[in-house]
Scaffold this motif. Structure first.
Motif, mmCIF file in Angstrom:
data_model
loop_
_atom_site.group_PDB
_atom_site.id
_atom_site.type_symbol
_atom_site.label_atom_id
_atom_site.label_comp_id
_atom_site.label_asym_id
_atom_site.label_seq_id
_atom_site.Cartn_x
_atom_site.Cartn_y
_atom_site.Cartn_z
ATOM 1 N N PRO A 21 -0.857 2.931 69.479
ATOM 2 C CA PRO A 21 0.284 2.046 69.238
ATOM 3 C C PRO A 21 0.686 1.990 67.763
ATOM 4 O O PRO A 21 1.849 1.804 67.446
ATOM 5 C CB PRO A 21 -0.213 0.694 69.756
ATOM 6 N N GLU A 22 -0.260 2.199 66.827
ATOM 7 C CA GLU A 22 0.089 2.090 65.388
ATOM 8 C C GLU A 22 1.153 3.110 64.977
ATOM 9 O O GLU A 22 1.898 2.907 64.033
ATOM 10 C CB GLU A 22 -1.153 2.236 64.494
ATOM 11 N N THR A 23 1.266 4.218 65.723
ATOM 12 C CA THR A 23 2.210 5.261 65.312
ATOM 13 C C THR A 23 3.662 4.820 65.467
ATOM 14 O O THR A 23 4.572 5.490 64.998
ATOM 15 C CB THR A 23 2.003 6.559 66.126
ATOM 16 N N ALA A 24 3.874 3.698 66.162
ATOM 17 C CA ALA A 24 5.244 3.226 66.386
ATOM 18 C C ALA A 24 5.819 2.516 65.154
ATOM 19 O O ALA A 24 7.038 2.371 65.024
ATOM 20 C CB ALA A 24 5.272 2.292 67.588
ATOM 21 N N SER A 25 4.960 2.076 64.212
ATOM 22 C CA SER A 25 5.484 1.279 63.095
ATOM 23 C C SER A 25 6.280 2.166 62.132
ATOM 24 O O SER A 25 5.995 3.356 61.979
ATOM 25 C CB SER A 25 4.348 0.587 62.336
ATOM 26 N N GLU A 26 7.252 1.540 61.473
ATOM 27 C CA GLU A 26 8.105 2.305 60.553
ATOM 28 C C GLU A 26 7.312 2.856 59.378
ATOM 29 O O GLU A 26 7.526 3.977 58.928
ATOM 30 C CB GLU A 26 9.224 1.413 60.037
ATOM 31 N N GLU A 27 6.374 2.032 58.922
ATOM 32 C CA GLU A 27 5.558 2.439 57.775
ATOM 33 C C GLU A 27 4.769 3.711 58.134
ATOM 34 O O GLU A 27 4.696 4.666 57.372
ATOM 35 C CB GLU A 27 4.602 1.293 57.457
ATOM 36 N N TYR A 28 4.182 3.709 59.335
ATOM 37 C CA TYR A 28 3.402 4.874 59.765
ATOM 38 C C TYR A 28 4.296 6.102 59.880
ATOM 39 O O TYR A 28 3.934 7.194 59.463
ATOM 40 C CB TYR A 28 2.703 4.593 61.104
ATOM 41 N N ARG A 29 5.490 5.910 60.466
ATOM 42 C CA ARG A 29 6.394 7.057 60.644
ATOM 43 C C ARG A 29 6.751 7.675 59.288
ATOM 44 O O ARG A 29 6.833 8.887 59.146
ATOM 45 C CB ARG A 29 7.705 6.659 61.345
#
Ligand code: HEM
Length: 410
Positions: free
Chosen positions: A182-190
């Motif tokens: 689920p963490e891959t959905a955050s804008e920061e991660y992207r």
């Protein structure tokens, strides 16, 4: 939210994409239930939206053998359960259907042919021996960091002819490429993801340019740059195919190597069997890949309303092929939870997939695992876990973050 259409469906009692099942090692029972009660079931709600689960060996194979109905193409959806933003859906050949898949696979596959593999085997054996010579005996260390990671990254460096001093970059890019959570959905991660993938593309473009200036050879990058099917790829496609080989070859074999320690610890008699009869080692390598199933699933997207296992799957829906469950199917593998180095049909596992997308690197993974087992057997050592391992929080890669162990000489 469940819809009217859901009412006619076999609704899964457990969301098997829940990462807690893997972090807490509780996935066996929910999948056993799905295989027994609803081999094809619908999960209406999950962090990744609604999805179908295919849980048995026969049905996973059936879906894999029908790529026209069950598409792998990135144009129709992702190849794992998560749906990242379209700009990060990687257009590589694992995420393609025929004829694109067929043409690109044909370029890469010869780099894994038996004569190439025989050459790689010598280097893998030497590197494994050297690594073991340097491991501490009788002291606690992290098996993932000191054995599984360097051995698999070392193999990739050999495959790509990549400088050993830059291996940490390869590991980081592989971790980014294989991260499904689920963490891959955050804008920061992207944003981080884009930056890392950009750096990787720039690095490999330099390598590819260098190969372009040289005559064609059997080297993997040379094949990519000189072939008709791959020579004209755009930058995103080039990046995607390199990422495929890095992620495909890395986390998978890495987690099988760590799974081996857990399996030998839970079933200590198996190491004695291997010592008494080293001819069992190739079978043991297959059995550890079945038992660990380091890739829990691949996903397909349904292209036309169809029947599967008594359920109607609608066009556009996600279909998850749970290899981790198919490899525990008792109708194929009796006492499937047991790690049995003499299991006579261990090779029937679907951990490498099945059909047109079956893993290109399977032989290379087998060589690495056989070499590791041979080294443990030849040295007369046992690898003893020191406390519980930390498991990966992923519904896609089944493996370990840390595994404290001690080598005991016997
Ligand atoms: C495809 C698993 C090692 C490269 C696949 C697939 C799976 C898989 C499940 C997809 C199959 C499907 O959709 O039907 C594994 C496991 C490994 C392993 C469990 C180790 C134990 C490797 C290695 C490499 C590699 C060492 C290369 C360095 C690939 C590639 C594909 C692939 C390029 C795409 C094949 C295609 O779409 O035609 N692998 N893999 N894998 N793997 Fe592996």
């Amino acid at each position: 939210m469940a819809s009217v259409m859901d009412e006619a469906r076999a609704i899964t009692p457990v969301d098997v994409s829940d990462i807690a099942l893997y972090v807490e090692d509780r996935w066996r029972e929910p999948f056993a239930r799905l295989r027994a009660e609803m081999p094809v079931s619908w999960c209406p709600e999950s962090p990744y939206g609604g999805y179908w689960s295919v849980a048995t060996h026969a049905l996973v194979q059936a879906v894999e053998l029908d790529p026209a109905t069950f598409s792998s193409s990135w144009k129709n959806g992702n190849i794992v359960i998560a749906d990242p933003p379209p700009e990060s859906n990687l257009p590589n050949f694992i995420a393609a259907d025929p004829p694109v898949h067929t043409a690109q696979r044909k370029v890469i596959a010869p780099a894994f042919n038996p004569s190439q593999m025989a050459e790689r085997e010598k280097t893998v054996k030497r590197r494994t021996r050297e690594l073991f010579d340097a491991l501490p005996v009788g002291e606690t260390f992290d098996w993932v960091e000191s054995v599984s990671v360097p051995l698999t990254i070392g193999m990739l460096c050999i495959l790509f002819d990549f400088p050993w001093e830059e291996r940490h970059d390869l590991k980081r890019w592989s971790d980014y490429g294989g991260n499904v959570s689920p963490e891959t959905a955050s804008e920061e991660y992207r944003a981080q993801w884009m930056a890392e993938m950009g750096a990787m593309l720039a690095r490999f473009d330099r390598e590819l340019e260098a190969r372009k200036a040289l005559p064609p050879s059997d080297d993997l990058l040379s094949r990519m740059v000189h072939s008709e099917a791959m020579g004209s790829l755009n930058p995103m496609e080039r990046l995607a195919n390199i990422a495929l080989l890095i992620v495909g070859g890395n986390d998978t074999t890495r987690n099988s190597m760590s799974g081996l320690v857990e399996a030998l610890h839970r079933f200590p008699g198996e190491l004695d069997r291997l010592r008494a009869d080293p001819a069992l080692i190739p079978n043991a390598a297959q059995e550890i890949i079945r038992w660990q199933s380091p890739v829990t699933h691949m996903r397909r997207t349904c292209m036309a309303d169809t029947e599967l296992g008594g359920q109607t799957i609608r066009r556009g829906e996600k279909v998850i092929l749970w290899y981790i469950s198919a490899n525990r199917d008792e109708s194929v593998f009796p006492q499937a939870d047991i790690f049995d180095v003499g299991r006579d049909n261990a090779r029937r596992h679907v951990a490498f997939g099945h059909g047109i997308h079956r893993c290109v690197g399977a032989r290379l993974a087998e060589i690495q695992l056989c070499t590791l087992i041979e080294e443990i057997v030849a040295r007369g050592i046992r690898i003893e876990p020191q406390g519980a391992p930390e498991r990966l929080a992923s519904p896609f890669l089944h493996g370990f973050v840390h595994m404290p162990v001690r080598i005991v000489a016997e």
